[in-house]
Design an enzyme around this catalytic site. Structure first.
Site, PDB file in Angstrom:
ATOM      1  CB  CYS A   5      11.446  64.915  54.039  1.00  0.00           C
ATOM      2  SG  CYS A   5      11.462  65.764  52.486  1.00  0.00           S
TER       3      CYS A   5
ATOM      4  CD  GLU B 165       7.282  66.347  49.046  1.00  0.00           C
ATOM      5  OE1 GLU B 165       6.046  66.412  48.656  1.00  0.00           O
ATOM      6  OE2 GLU B 165       7.919  67.254  49.483  1.00  0.00           O
TER       7      GLU B 165
ATOM      8  CE1 TYR C 219      16.713  70.641  43.795  1.00  0.00           C
ATOM      9  CE2 TYR C 219      15.559  71.748  42.066  1.00  0.00           C
ATOM     10  CZ  TYR C 219      16.437  70.811  42.281  1.00  0.00           C
ATOM     11  OH  TYR C 219      17.392  70.263  41.520  1.00  0.00           O
ATOM     12  CB  SER C 220      11.503  70.268  50.179  1.00  0.00           C
ATOM     13  OG  SER C 220      11.246  69.145  49.686  1.00  0.00           O
TER      14      SER C 220
ATOM     15  CE1 TYR D 226      15.497  64.563  47.666  1.00  0.00           C
ATOM     16  CE2 TYR D 226      13.405  65.299  48.907  1.00  0.00           C
ATOM     17  CZ  TYR D 226      14.796  65.388  48.727  1.00  0.00           C
ATOM     18  OH  TYR D 226      15.474  66.120  49.719  1.00  0.00           O
TER      19      TYR D 226
HETATM   20  P1  FAD Z   1      19.495  65.389  36.810  1.00  0.00           P
HETATM   21  O1  FAD Z   1      20.009  66.288  35.607  1.00  0.00           O
HETATM   22  O2  FAD Z   1      18.068  65.369  36.568  1.00  0.00           O
HETATM   23  O3  FAD Z   1      20.375  64.142  36.663  1.00  0.00           O
HETATM   24  C1  FAD Z   1      19.766  63.246  37.702  1.00  0.00           C
HETATM   25  C2  FAD Z   1      20.809  62.300  38.221  1.00  0.00           C
HETATM   26  O4  FAD Z   1      21.148  61.688  36.956  1.00  0.00           O
HETATM   27  C3  FAD Z   1      22.152  63.044  38.641  1.00  0.00           C
HETATM   28  O5  FAD Z   1      22.507  62.655  39.874  1.00  0.00           O
HETATM   29  C4  FAD Z   1      23.124  63.077  37.650  1.00  0.00           C
HETATM   30  O6  FAD Z   1      24.395  62.958  37.943  1.00  0.00           O
HETATM   31  C5  FAD Z   1      22.644  61.603  37.056  1.00  0.00           C
HETATM   32  N1  FAD Z   1      23.033  61.575  35.565  1.00  0.00           N
HETATM   33  C6  FAD Z   1      22.884  62.645  34.655  1.00  0.00           C
HETATM   34  N2  FAD Z   1      23.459  61.984  33.341  1.00  0.00           N
HETATM   35  C7  FAD Z   1      23.759  60.930  33.388  1.00  0.00           C
HETATM   36  C8  FAD Z   1      23.987  59.840  32.598  1.00  0.00           C
HETATM   37  N3  FAD Z   1      24.329  59.761  31.335  1.00  0.00           N
HETATM   38  N4  FAD Z   1      24.497  58.464  33.145  1.00  0.00           N
HETATM   39  C9  FAD Z   1      24.072  58.027  34.537  1.00  0.00           C
HETATM   40  N5  FAD Z   1      23.649  59.076  35.180  1.00  0.00           N
HETATM   41  C10 FAD Z   1      23.390  60.500  34.778  1.00  0.00           C
HETATM   42  N6  FAD Z   1      17.018  67.789  45.828  1.00  0.00           N
HETATM   43  C11 FAD Z   1      17.531  68.441  46.857  1.00  0.00           C
HETATM   44  O7  FAD Z   1      18.527  68.686  46.348  1.00  0.00           O
HETATM   45  N7  FAD Z   1      16.898  69.363  47.796  1.00  0.00           N
HETATM   46  C12 FAD Z   1      15.392  69.289  47.939  1.00  0.00           C
HETATM   47  O8  FAD Z   1      15.034  69.750  48.781  1.00  0.00           O
HETATM   48  C13 FAD Z   1      14.889  68.423  46.928  1.00  0.00           C
HETATM   49  N8  FAD Z   1      13.335  68.201  47.375  1.00  0.00           N
HETATM   50  C14 FAD Z   1      12.667  67.578  46.464  1.00  0.00           C
HETATM   51  C15 FAD Z   1      11.536  67.537  46.555  1.00  0.00           C
HETATM   52  C16 FAD Z   1      10.410  66.538  45.900  1.00  0.00           C
HETATM   53  C17 FAD Z   1       9.166  66.461  45.926  1.00  0.00           C
HETATM   54  C18 FAD Z   1      11.388  66.004  44.572  1.00  0.00           C
HETATM   55  C19 FAD Z   1      10.609  64.920  43.850  1.00  0.00           C
HETATM   56  C20 FAD Z   1      12.540  66.127  44.647  1.00  0.00           C
HETATM   57  C21 FAD Z   1      13.324  66.915  45.386  1.00  0.00           C
HETATM   58  N9  FAD Z   1      14.597  66.880  45.147  1.00  0.00           N
HETATM   59  C22 FAD Z   1      15.394  67.798  46.056  1.00  0.00           C
HETATM   60  C23 FAD Z   1      15.350  66.262  44.028  1.00  0.00           C
HETATM   61  C24 FAD Z   1      15.345  67.234  42.863  1.00  0.00           C
HETATM   62  O9  FAD Z   1      14.315  67.514  42.137  1.00  0.00           O
HETATM   63  C25 FAD Z   1      16.365  66.787  41.722  1.00  0.00           C
HETATM   64  O10 FAD Z   1      15.905  65.592  41.304  1.00  0.00           O
HETATM   65  C26 FAD Z   1      17.969  66.680  41.969  1.00  0.00           C
HETATM   66  O11 FAD Z   1      18.249  68.001  41.943  1.00  0.00           O
HETATM   67  C27 FAD Z   1      18.814  66.412  40.858  1.00  0.00           C
HETATM   68  O12 FAD Z   1      18.442  66.996  39.520  1.00  0.00           O
HETATM   69  P2  FAD Z   1      19.234  67.519  38.787  1.00  0.00           P
HETATM   70  O13 FAD Z   1      18.761  68.196  37.602  1.00  0.00           O
HETATM   71  O14 FAD Z   1      20.658  68.146  39.258  1.00  0.00           O
HETATM   72  O15 FAD Z   1      19.949  66.380  37.809  1.00  0.00           O
END
Ligand code: FAD
Length: 359
Positions: A317, A357, A136-137, A359
Protein backbone atom coordinates in the site's frame (compact mmCIF):
# COMPACT_ATOMS: atom_id res chain seq x y z
CA UNK A 1 -17.66 9.82 24.45
CA UNK A 2 -18.75 6.45 25.70
CA UNK A 3 -15.21 5.30 26.21
CA UNK A 4 -15.24 4.19 29.78
CA UNK A 5 -18.43 2.25 29.22
CA UNK A 6 -16.68 0.12 26.63
CA UNK A 7 -13.70 -0.75 28.68
CA UNK A 8 -14.17 -3.83 30.80
CA UNK A 9 -12.29 -3.89 34.03
CA UNK A 10 -10.18 -6.95 34.44
CA UNK A 11 -9.51 -6.72 38.15
CA UNK A 12 -5.98 -6.54 39.46
CA UNK A 13 -4.34 -6.74 36.08
CA UNK A 14 -5.09 -3.13 35.32
CA UNK A 15 -1.83 -1.39 34.47
CA UNK A 16 -3.37 2.06 34.12
CA UNK A 17 -1.47 2.61 30.93
CA UNK A 18 -2.85 5.18 28.55
CA UNK A 19 -2.67 4.22 24.89
CA UNK A 20 -3.85 7.65 23.88
CA UNK A 21 -0.66 8.92 25.44
CA UNK A 22 1.13 6.85 22.82
CA UNK A 23 -0.74 8.73 20.15
CA UNK A 24 0.31 12.17 21.21
CA UNK A 25 3.22 13.39 19.18
CA UNK A 26 5.27 16.38 20.16
CA UNK A 27 3.81 19.86 19.60
CA UNK A 28 0.60 18.63 18.18
CA UNK A 29 -2.01 18.40 20.85
CA UNK A 30 -5.04 20.06 19.32
CA UNK A 31 -7.63 18.12 21.25
CA UNK A 32 -8.04 17.40 24.93
CA UNK A 33 -6.92 13.84 25.44
CA UNK A 34 -9.22 11.19 26.79
CA UNK A 35 -7.41 8.76 28.96
CA UNK A 36 -8.61 5.22 29.23
CA UNK A 37 -7.64 2.31 31.30
CA UNK A 38 -5.82 -0.40 29.49
CA UNK A 39 -5.36 -3.79 30.99
CA UNK A 40 -2.32 -5.95 31.18
CA UNK A 41 -2.03 -9.68 30.99
CA UNK A 42 1.26 -10.48 32.61
CA UNK A 43 3.28 -13.20 30.99
CA UNK A 44 5.39 -14.56 33.76
CA UNK A 45 8.17 -16.11 31.70
CA UNK A 46 8.73 -13.15 29.45
CA UNK A 47 8.34 -10.75 32.39
CA UNK A 48 6.90 -8.26 29.97
CA UNK A 49 3.36 -7.03 30.29
CA UNK A 50 1.02 -7.31 27.36
CA UNK A 51 -1.45 -4.48 27.49
CA UNK A 52 -4.62 -4.69 25.49
CA UNK A 53 -7.79 -2.68 25.57
CA UNK A 54 -10.76 -4.87 26.37
CA UNK A 55 -13.38 -4.17 23.75
CA UNK A 56 -17.11 -4.48 23.88
CA UNK A 57 -17.73 -6.19 20.54
CA UNK A 58 -19.74 -4.42 17.88
CA UNK A 59 -22.29 -6.28 15.77
CA UNK A 60 -19.79 -5.88 12.95
CA UNK A 61 -17.93 -8.85 14.44
CA UNK A 62 -20.82 -11.15 13.55
CA UNK A 63 -21.40 -10.27 9.91
CA UNK A 64 -19.86 -12.42 7.18
CA UNK A 65 -19.43 -9.57 4.70
CA UNK A 66 -17.95 -6.12 5.30
CA UNK A 67 -20.17 -3.05 5.06
CA UNK A 68 -19.90 -1.62 1.54
CA UNK A 69 -20.86 1.77 0.06
CA UNK A 70 -23.42 2.63 2.72
CA UNK A 71 -23.07 6.25 1.61
CA UNK A 72 -22.58 7.21 -2.03
CA UNK A 73 -21.40 10.48 -3.58
CA UNK A 74 -24.98 11.63 -4.22
CA UNK A 75 -25.96 10.97 -0.59
CA UNK A 76 -22.83 11.33 1.57
CA UNK A 77 -22.82 11.14 5.36
CA UNK A 78 -22.03 14.36 7.20
CA UNK A 79 -19.47 13.49 9.84
CA UNK A 80 -17.42 15.82 11.99
CA UNK A 81 -13.75 16.25 12.64
CA UNK A 82 -12.58 15.22 16.10
CA UNK A 83 -8.90 16.08 15.74
CA UNK A 84 -6.14 16.82 13.25
CA UNK A 85 -2.56 16.20 14.26
CA UNK A 86 0.64 16.63 12.33
CA UNK A 87 2.44 13.34 12.91
CA UNK A 88 5.81 13.97 11.31
CA UNK A 89 8.78 15.79 12.73
CA UNK A 90 10.26 19.07 11.49
CA UNK A 91 12.81 17.43 9.18
CA UNK A 92 10.23 15.39 7.25
CA UNK A 93 9.77 16.52 3.68
CA UNK A 94 6.08 17.42 3.42
CA UNK A 95 3.35 17.13 5.99
CA UNK A 96 1.29 14.13 7.06
CA UNK A 97 -1.64 14.40 9.44
CA UNK A 98 -3.58 11.93 11.54
CA UNK A 99 -7.24 12.89 11.30
CA UNK A 100 -9.94 11.46 13.53
CA UNK A 101 -13.50 11.65 12.20
CA UNK A 102 -16.64 11.12 14.26
CA UNK A 103 -19.17 9.12 12.23
CA UNK A 104 -21.37 8.45 15.25
CA UNK A 105 -21.32 4.71 14.50
CA UNK A 106 -23.24 5.35 11.28
CA UNK A 107 -20.48 4.56 8.77
CA UNK A 108 -19.07 1.28 10.10
CA UNK A 109 -16.16 -0.37 8.33
CA UNK A 110 -13.68 -3.20 8.57
CA UNK A 111 -9.91 -2.84 8.81
CA UNK A 112 -8.37 -2.25 5.39
CA UNK A 113 -11.34 -0.39 3.90
CA UNK A 114 -11.37 3.21 2.70
CA UNK A 115 -13.63 6.20 3.11
CA UNK A 116 -14.38 8.69 0.36
CA UNK A 117 -14.20 12.37 1.21
CA UNK A 118 -15.97 15.06 -0.80
CA UNK A 119 -14.14 18.32 -0.22
CA UNK A 120 -16.37 21.40 -0.10
CA UNK A 121 -16.47 23.68 -3.08
CA UNK A 122 -16.82 23.54 -6.81
CA UNK A 123 -15.04 21.11 -9.07
CA UNK A 124 -12.45 23.26 -10.86
CA UNK A 125 -12.72 21.03 -13.92
CA UNK A 126 -16.54 21.18 -14.02
CA UNK A 127 -17.81 24.61 -12.95
CA UNK A 128 -21.11 24.36 -11.10
CA UNK A 129 -20.55 20.73 -10.07
CA UNK A 130 -19.34 19.72 -6.60
CA UNK A 131 -15.84 18.43 -6.06
CA UNK A 132 -15.29 14.75 -6.75
CA UNK A 133 -14.69 12.09 -4.11
CA UNK A 134 -11.13 11.31 -2.98
CA UNK A 135 -10.43 7.97 -1.31
CA UNK A 136 -8.47 7.54 1.92
CA UNK A 137 -7.47 4.26 3.56
CA UNK A 138 -8.80 4.02 7.08
CA UNK A 139 -5.96 3.91 9.60
CA UNK A 140 -7.93 2.66 12.60
CA UNK A 141 -9.73 -0.53 13.47
CA UNK A 142 -13.52 -0.72 13.25
CA UNK A 143 -13.52 0.47 16.89
CA UNK A 144 -11.66 3.67 16.04
CA UNK A 145 -8.95 5.25 18.14
CA UNK A 146 -11.43 5.77 20.96
CA UNK A 147 -12.39 2.06 20.98
CA UNK A 148 -16.12 2.75 20.82
CA UNK A 149 -16.95 2.22 17.13
CA UNK A 150 -17.83 5.86 16.59
CA UNK A 151 -14.73 7.19 14.85
CA UNK A 152 -12.44 6.46 11.92
CA UNK A 153 -8.91 7.79 11.50
CA UNK A 154 -7.19 8.79 8.29
CA UNK A 155 -3.52 9.32 7.59
CA UNK A 156 -3.33 12.11 5.03
CA UNK A 157 -0.38 13.62 3.25
CA UNK A 158 -0.88 17.22 2.24
CA UNK A 159 -0.49 17.43 -1.57
CA UNK A 160 1.53 20.48 -2.54
CA UNK A 161 2.69 21.56 -5.97
CA UNK A 162 6.17 22.76 -6.79
CA UNK A 163 6.75 24.52 -10.08
CA UNK A 164 9.29 22.36 -11.93
CA UNK A 165 10.99 25.40 -13.43
CA UNK A 166 11.30 27.69 -10.43
CA UNK A 167 11.24 24.95 -7.78
CA UNK A 168 8.86 27.19 -5.81
CA UNK A 169 5.61 26.09 -4.22
CA UNK A 170 2.53 27.15 -6.20
CA UNK A 171 -0.43 27.30 -3.79
CA UNK A 172 -2.92 27.72 -6.65
CA UNK A 173 -2.21 24.11 -7.63
CA UNK A 174 -2.21 22.49 -4.20
CA UNK A 175 -4.30 19.34 -3.69
CA UNK A 176 -7.89 20.23 -2.82
CA UNK A 177 -9.00 17.44 -0.51
CA UNK A 178 -5.76 16.69 1.34
CA UNK A 179 -5.36 20.40 2.17
CA UNK A 180 -8.99 20.65 3.23
CA UNK A 181 -8.46 17.68 5.57
CA UNK A 182 -5.12 18.80 6.99
CA UNK A 183 -6.43 22.35 7.57
CA UNK A 184 -9.71 21.28 9.15
CA UNK A 185 -10.46 21.95 12.80
CA UNK A 186 -12.28 19.96 15.49
CA UNK A 187 -16.02 20.28 14.97
CA UNK A 188 -15.79 20.99 11.22
CA UNK A 189 -18.25 19.05 9.10
CA UNK A 190 -17.00 16.61 6.50
CA UNK A 191 -18.89 14.73 3.78
CA UNK A 192 -17.89 11.10 3.61
CA UNK A 193 -18.83 8.14 1.42
CA UNK A 194 -18.19 4.42 1.70
CA UNK A 195 -16.80 2.41 3.23
CA UNK A 196 -15.25 0.91 0.13
CA UNK A 197 -12.76 -1.76 -0.88
CA UNK A 198 -12.32 -5.46 -0.24
CA UNK A 199 -8.78 -6.04 -1.51
CA UNK A 200 -7.11 -4.98 1.71
CA UNK A 201 -9.43 -6.67 4.18
CA UNK A 202 -7.52 -8.59 6.82
CA UNK A 203 -8.27 -12.29 6.33
CA UNK A 204 -9.19 -13.54 9.79
CA UNK A 205 -10.11 -17.14 9.00
CA UNK A 206 -6.73 -18.31 10.30
CA UNK A 207 -5.70 -16.30 13.40
CA UNK A 208 -2.24 -17.86 13.20
CA UNK A 209 -1.51 -16.75 9.64
CA UNK A 210 1.49 -14.67 8.56
CA UNK A 211 0.86 -11.17 7.19
CA UNK A 212 3.70 -9.36 5.41
CA UNK A 213 2.85 -5.68 5.03
CA UNK A 214 4.78 -3.41 2.74
CA UNK A 215 3.90 0.26 2.97
CA UNK A 216 5.39 3.53 1.85
CA UNK A 217 4.34 6.80 3.48
CA UNK A 218 0.60 7.02 4.06
CA UNK A 219 0.39 3.47 2.69
CA UNK A 220 0.95 2.45 6.30
CA UNK A 221 -2.67 3.42 7.06
CA UNK A 222 -4.41 0.04 6.65
CA UNK A 223 -1.52 -1.69 8.42
CA UNK A 224 -1.95 0.51 11.47
CA UNK A 225 -5.55 -0.72 11.57
CA UNK A 226 -4.51 -4.38 11.27
CA UNK A 227 -1.85 -4.03 13.95
CA UNK A 228 -4.14 -2.33 16.41
CA UNK A 229 -6.61 -5.17 15.89
CA UNK A 230 -3.87 -7.74 16.41
CA UNK A 231 -1.96 -6.19 19.28
CA UNK A 232 -3.85 -3.34 20.91
CA UNK A 233 -7.42 -4.52 21.18
CA UNK A 234 -8.70 -7.50 23.07
CA UNK A 235 -11.49 -8.75 20.82
CA UNK A 236 -13.00 -12.13 21.58
CA UNK A 237 -13.60 -13.01 17.92
CA UNK A 238 -10.01 -12.44 16.79
CA UNK A 239 -7.12 -13.64 18.92
CA UNK A 240 -4.05 -13.17 16.78
CA UNK A 241 -1.31 -15.71 17.27
CA UNK A 242 0.47 -15.52 13.92
CA UNK A 243 3.22 -13.30 12.55
CA UNK A 244 2.78 -9.73 11.34
CA UNK A 245 5.80 -8.26 9.56
CA UNK A 246 5.76 -4.59 8.62
CA UNK A 247 8.16 -3.04 6.12
CA UNK A 248 7.77 0.73 6.18
CA UNK A 249 9.45 3.02 3.68
CA UNK A 250 9.70 6.76 4.36
CA UNK A 251 12.26 9.50 3.68
CA UNK A 252 13.88 9.88 7.09
CA UNK A 253 13.41 9.32 10.82
CA UNK A 254 11.23 12.41 11.13
CA UNK A 255 8.89 11.00 8.49
CA UNK A 256 8.20 7.75 10.35
CA UNK A 257 4.50 7.24 10.97
CA UNK A 258 3.07 5.67 14.14
CA UNK A 259 6.57 4.50 15.04
CA UNK A 260 5.91 4.57 18.77
CA UNK A 261 2.88 2.33 18.44
CA UNK A 262 4.80 -0.16 16.31
CA UNK A 263 7.85 -0.12 18.57
CA UNK A 264 5.57 -0.92 21.47
CA UNK A 265 4.23 -4.01 19.72
CA UNK A 266 7.79 -5.07 19.05
CA UNK A 267 8.55 -4.92 22.75
CA UNK A 268 5.37 -6.66 23.80
CA UNK A 269 4.99 -9.24 21.04
CA UNK A 270 8.51 -10.01 19.78
CA UNK A 271 7.38 -13.42 18.59
CA UNK A 272 4.40 -12.12 16.65
CA UNK A 273 5.66 -8.86 15.21
CA UNK A 274 8.58 -7.75 13.07
CA UNK A 275 9.17 -4.20 11.97
CA UNK A 276 11.72 -3.09 9.36
CA UNK A 277 12.16 0.47 8.24
CA UNK A 278 13.69 1.77 5.02
CA UNK A 279 14.74 5.42 5.35
CA UNK A 280 15.61 6.44 1.81
CA UNK A 281 17.38 9.68 2.69
CA UNK A 282 19.23 8.37 5.73
CA UNK A 283 20.22 4.80 4.99
CA UNK A 284 22.19 3.24 2.18
CA UNK A 285 21.45 -0.07 0.52
CA UNK A 286 24.18 -2.64 -0.06
CA UNK A 287 25.17 -0.99 -3.35
CA UNK A 288 25.55 2.41 -1.69
CA UNK A 289 22.29 3.76 -3.12
CA UNK A 290 19.18 5.00 -1.28
CA UNK A 291 17.46 2.46 0.95
CA UNK A 292 13.99 1.66 -0.35
CA UNK A 293 11.52 -0.96 0.86
CA UNK A 294 12.54 -3.30 -1.96
CA UNK A 295 16.11 -3.29 -0.58
CA UNK A 296 14.74 -4.46 2.76
CA UNK A 297 12.64 -7.08 0.97
CA UNK A 298 15.77 -8.30 -0.81
CA UNK A 299 17.66 -8.46 2.49
CA UNK A 300 15.03 -10.84 3.88
CA UNK A 301 14.03 -12.47 0.61
CA UNK A 302 14.78 -16.07 1.65
CA UNK A 303 12.51 -15.78 4.68
CA UNK A 304 9.83 -13.91 2.74
CA UNK A 305 9.74 -16.47 -0.07
CA UNK A 306 9.56 -19.31 2.42
CA UNK A 307 6.71 -17.62 4.30
CA UNK A 308 4.86 -17.06 1.02
CA UNK A 309 5.35 -20.72 0.12
CA UNK A 310 3.81 -21.55 3.49
CA UNK A 311 0.72 -19.44 2.72
CA UNK A 312 1.61 -15.98 4.05
CA UNK A 313 -0.45 -13.01 2.89
CA UNK A 314 1.49 -10.11 1.40
CA UNK A 315 0.09 -6.58 1.18
CA UNK A 316 1.34 -3.48 -0.61
CA UNK A 317 0.00 0.00 0.00
CA UNK A 318 1.25 3.46 -0.90
CA UNK A 319 2.07 5.45 -3.99
CA UNK A 320 1.81 3.62 -7.33
CA UNK A 321 5.47 4.31 -7.99
CA UNK A 322 6.52 1.82 -5.32
CA UNK A 323 5.38 -1.24 -7.25
CA UNK A 324 7.76 -1.44 -10.26
CA UNK A 325 10.88 -1.42 -8.04
CA UNK A 326 9.36 -4.03 -5.72
CA UNK A 327 8.20 -6.27 -8.58
CA UNK A 328 11.66 -6.07 -10.21
CA UNK A 329 13.28 -7.10 -6.94
CA UNK A 330 10.86 -10.00 -6.36
CA UNK A 331 11.39 -11.17 -9.95
CA UNK A 332 15.17 -11.01 -9.59
CA UNK A 333 15.08 -12.88 -6.29
CA UNK A 334 12.78 -15.54 -7.77
CA UNK A 335 15.14 -16.03 -10.70
CA UNK A 336 18.14 -16.34 -8.39
CA UNK A 337 16.21 -19.06 -6.59
CA UNK A 338 15.50 -20.81 -9.89
CA UNK A 339 11.80 -19.99 -9.74
CA UNK A 340 9.54 -18.28 -12.25
CA UNK A 341 8.18 -15.06 -10.78
CA UNK A 342 5.39 -15.08 -13.35
CA UNK A 343 4.17 -18.47 -12.11
CA UNK A 344 4.69 -17.61 -8.48
CA UNK A 345 2.75 -14.36 -8.77
CA UNK A 346 -0.20 -16.00 -10.50
CA UNK A 347 -0.23 -18.68 -7.81
CA UNK A 348 -0.19 -16.03 -5.05
CA UNK A 349 -3.05 -14.20 -6.74
CA UNK A 350 -4.99 -17.42 -7.22
CA UNK A 351 -4.54 -18.31 -3.55
CA UNK A 352 -5.70 -14.78 -2.54
CA UNK A 353 -2.36 -14.18 -0.81
CA UNK A 354 -1.50 -11.07 -2.88
CA UNK A 355 -3.14 -7.76 -1.89
CA UNK A 356 -2.27 -4.49 -3.59
CA UNK A 357 -3.74 -1.03 -3.08
CA UNK A 358 -1.62 1.68 -4.63
CA UNK A 359 -2.66 5.16 -5.71
P1 FAD B 1 -6.07 17.02 -6.10
O1 FAD B 1 -6.72 18.33 -5.97
O2 FAD B 1 -6.88 15.89 -6.59
O3 FAD B 1 -4.78 17.17 -7.02
C1 FAD B 1 -4.00 16.02 -7.35
C2 FAD B 1 -2.56 16.45 -7.55
O4 FAD B 1 -2.48 17.35 -8.65
C3 FAD B 1 -1.98 17.21 -6.34
O5 FAD B 1 -0.68 16.73 -6.10
C4 FAD B 1 -1.96 18.66 -6.79
O6 FAD B 1 -0.90 19.39 -6.17
C5 FAD B 1 -1.74 18.51 -8.28
N1 FAD B 1 -2.30 19.63 -9.08
C6 FAD B 1 -3.40 20.37 -8.83
N2 FAD B 1 -3.57 21.30 -9.81
C7 FAD B 1 -2.56 21.13 -10.69
C8 FAD B 1 -2.20 21.74 -11.92
N3 FAD B 1 -2.90 22.75 -12.44
N4 FAD B 1 -1.11 21.28 -12.55
C9 FAD B 1 -0.38 20.27 -12.06
N5 FAD B 1 -0.68 19.63 -10.90
C10 FAD B 1 -1.75 20.06 -10.23
N6 FAD B 1 -3.88 9.70 0.23
C11 FAD B 1 -3.43 9.89 1.48
O7 FAD B 1 -2.83 10.93 1.79
N7 FAD B 1 -3.64 8.92 2.45
C12 FAD B 1 -4.28 7.77 2.19
O8 FAD B 1 -4.43 6.91 3.09
C13 FAD B 1 -4.77 7.56 0.88
N8 FAD B 1 -5.43 6.42 0.56
C14 FAD B 1 -5.87 6.23 -0.70
C15 FAD B 1 -6.54 5.05 -1.00
C16 FAD B 1 -7.00 4.81 -2.29
C17 FAD B 1 -7.71 3.52 -2.60
C18 FAD B 1 -6.79 5.80 -3.29
C19 FAD B 1 -7.27 5.57 -4.71
C20 FAD B 1 -6.14 6.98 -3.00
C21 FAD B 1 -5.68 7.22 -1.71
N9 FAD B 1 -5.02 8.42 -1.38
C22 FAD B 1 -4.55 8.59 -0.10
C23 FAD B 1 -4.85 9.52 -2.34
C24 FAD B 1 -6.02 10.52 -2.21
O9 FAD B 1 -7.22 9.90 -2.65
C25 FAD B 1 -5.85 11.79 -3.05
O10 FAD B 1 -5.59 11.42 -4.37
C26 FAD B 1 -4.75 12.72 -2.56
O11 FAD B 1 -5.00 13.13 -1.23
C27 FAD B 1 -4.68 13.98 -3.44
O12 FAD B 1 -5.94 14.55 -3.46
P2 FAD B 1 -6.12 16.14 -3.41
O13 FAD B 1 -7.59 16.45 -3.56
O14 FAD B 1 -5.42 16.74 -2.26
O15 FAD B 1 -5.37 16.61 -4.72
Amino acid sequence: WALQANIQHLGNNSCNKSWTGKLAWENKTLQPRHTKKVFCMYVQQASKSKCKVAIKPLELENTKEPPLNLYKPKGPYTASIVSVERIVGPKAPGETCHIVIDHGGNVPYWEGQSYGVIPPGENPKKPGAPNTVRLYSIASTRYGDSFDGRTASLCVRRAVYYDPETGKEDPSKKGICSNFLCDSKPGDKIQITGPSGKIMLLPEDDPNATHIMIGTGTGVAPFRGYLRRMFMEDVSSFKFGGLAWLFLGVANTDSLLYDEEFTNYLQQYPENFRYDKALSREQKNKSGGKMYVQDKIEEYSDEIFKLLDDGAHIYFCGLKGMMPGIQDTLKRVAEQRGESWHQKLSQLKKNKQWHVEVY
